[in-house]
Enzyme design. Structure first.
Site, mmCIF file in Angstrom:
data_model
loop_
_atom_site.group_PDB
_atom_site.id
_atom_site.type_symbol
_atom_site.label_atom_id
_atom_site.label_comp_id
_atom_site.label_asym_id
_atom_site.label_seq_id
_atom_site.Cartn_x
_atom_site.Cartn_y
_atom_site.Cartn_z
ATOM 1 N N HIS A 87 -12.891 30.396 -14.775
ATOM 2 C CA HIS A 87 -12.959 30.194 -13.337
ATOM 3 C C HIS A 87 -13.856 31.262 -12.703
ATOM 4 O O HIS A 87 -14.734 30.963 -11.896
ATOM 5 C CB HIS A 87 -11.558 30.260 -12.719
ATOM 6 N N ASP A 128 -13.360 21.202 -10.530
ATOM 7 C CA ASP A 128 -13.290 22.515 -9.867
ATOM 8 C C ASP A 128 -14.639 22.801 -9.217
ATOM 9 O O ASP A 128 -15.665 22.853 -9.910
ATOM 10 C CB ASP A 128 -13.041 23.642 -10.876
ATOM 11 N N HIS A 142 -13.523 27.204 -5.291
ATOM 12 C CA HIS A 142 -12.156 27.356 -5.799
ATOM 13 C C HIS A 142 -11.841 28.822 -6.123
ATOM 14 O O HIS A 142 -10.692 29.240 -6.021
ATOM 15 C CB HIS A 142 -11.988 26.482 -7.033
ATOM 16 N N HIS A 179 -5.943 19.963 -7.502
ATOM 17 C CA HIS A 179 -6.098 20.331 -8.914
ATOM 18 C C HIS A 179 -5.009 19.684 -9.756
ATOM 19 O O HIS A 179 -4.270 20.349 -10.477
ATOM 20 C CB HIS A 179 -6.114 21.852 -9.065
ATOM 21 N N TRP A 185 0.839 -1.204 0.000
ATOM 22 C CA TRP A 185 0.000 0.000 0.000
ATOM 23 C C TRP A 185 0.862 1.237 0.000
ATOM 24 O O TRP A 185 2.057 1.188 0.304
ATOM 25 C CB TRP A 185 -1.050 -0.015 1.118
ATOM 26 N N ASN A 186 0.227 2.340 -0.377
ATOM 27 C CA ASN A 186 0.931 3.615 -0.497
ATOM 28 C C ASN A 186 0.155 4.716 0.200
ATOM 29 O O ASN A 186 -1.072 4.629 0.321
ATOM 30 C CB ASN A 186 1.034 4.035 -1.967
ATOM 31 N N HIS A 224 -9.464 16.604 -13.078
ATOM 32 C CA HIS A 224 -10.012 17.023 -11.793
ATOM 33 C C HIS A 224 -11.235 17.906 -11.937
ATOM 34 O O HIS A 224 -11.550 18.397 -13.017
ATOM 35 C CB HIS A 224 -8.931 17.684 -10.929
HETATM 36 C C1 23J Z 1 -5.483 28.397 -9.712
HETATM 37 C C2 23J Z 1 -5.203 29.554 -10.395
HETATM 38 C C3 23J Z 1 -5.337 29.603 -11.758
HETATM 39 C C4 23J Z 1 -5.765 28.483 -12.438
HETATM 40 C C5 23J Z 1 -6.054 27.290 -11.760
HETATM 41 C C6 23J Z 1 -5.902 27.265 -10.405
HETATM 42 C C7 23J Z 1 -6.528 26.092 -12.486
HETATM 43 O O1 23J Z 1 -6.425 25.965 -13.671
HETATM 44 C C8 23J Z 1 -7.233 25.007 -11.787
HETATM 45 O O2 23J Z 1 -6.809 23.867 -11.837
HETATM 46 O O3 23J Z 1 -8.288 25.266 -11.211
HETATM 47 S S1 23J Z 1 -5.928 28.540 -14.178
HETATM 48 MN MN MN Z 2 -8.771 23.198 -11.088
#
Ligand code: 23J
Ligand code: MN
Length: 259
Positions: A207, A75, A79, A69, A61-62, A73
């Protein structure tokens, strides 16, 4: 026969195919690299606890070390600062994680221009041909970028002016977030935003607008070329990290094949 019994039979028979849209997770999985002064995520890492040895004679196991992220993944709204009062990843309702998906293919344009940005008119054109965006569903933005996902440098495609990878324009991101019934946007790139999106107004508009509208993001998807333009059902399975801003996710698609 019940609907679910029919589904189980169709999966067993292969008339409903289960596609894996997830990139393998390893220390080689490409990760985002933000410029100074911003902090960055750690890559994925396995730390061995025991492997049939004196540390554990009959078991392997690990521990895993990962950013939220990393790799394919999810979001969650919290976030981004615009979604700070929204859901963390553990609070996303399970019924949201099973949803229809459509594919908009801009891979020809992204091959010509690594900074290609999807515009509102492109989506309107897509809708004129393929019908409305799905209510409560995903828009999967195919760019061909998954072909680079085995190689961090090719995937980020950075030069002295920063990273260059395709994304979505400011106007289009705002429109998708505020004027469409989508649940979120899925991409093949390292994040939902274009490589150059740090310089947009606002920065990182996908985002900012999508998460601000309580919507979701999915990244580093593969096998989008194997999906129909519409008709797939997506199963996105992030870990329920309490208070988490996102999570590596297994993303599966159910696709009907001709009997
Ligand atoms: C934090 C800041 C900028 C970005 C991101 C995260 C991601 O792409 C992410 O994985 O949510 S662009
Ligand atoms: Mn992300």
């Amino acid at each position: 026969m019940t609907l679910l019994a029919q589904l189980a039979e169709a999966v067993a028979a292969g008339t409903v195919e289960v596609l894996d849209l997830t990139a393998p997770l390893s220390s080689e999985t490409p990760i985002l690299n933000l410029p100074a002064p911003f902090s960055n995520t750690v890559p994925f890492e396995l730390r061995e606890i025991s492997r049939y040895d004196e540390r554990g004679p009959a078991w392997y196991w690990n521990d895993i070390v990962t950013g939220e992220h990393v790799g394919t993944h999810f979001d969650a709204p919290v976030h981004w600062i615009t979604g700070r009062d929204g859901e963390d990843v553990s609070r996303v309702a399970p019924r949201r994680l099973v949803a229809p998906a459509v594919v908009l293919d801009a891979s020809d344009r992204a091959a010509q221009d690594p900074d290609h940005l999807l515009q509102i008119d492109d989506v309107r054109e897509w809708e004129a041909e393929h019908g409305p965006l799905p209510d409560g569903g995903w828009l999967l933005y195919r760019t061909g970028w998954d072909a680079r996902s085995g190689d961090q440098a090719a995937f980020l495609n950075a030069d002295e002016t920063g990273p260059h990878s395709p994304g979505i324009s400011v106007d289009c991101a705002k429109w998708l977030a505020e004027q469409t019934p989508l649940i979120g946007v899925g991409v093949e790139t390292v994040g939902t935003d274009a490589g150059a999106a740090h310089g947009f107004d606002p920065p990182f508009p996908c985002h900012s607008f999508l998460l601000g509208a309580g919507k979701y993001g999915l990244t580093q998807l593969r096998n989008l070329d194997r999906l129909p333009t519409r008709g797939a059902v997506l199963i996105a399975a992030p870990l329920p990290i309490v208070g988490g801003s996102g999570s590596p996710a297994r993303v599966l698609a159910l696709v009907e094949r001709e009997g």
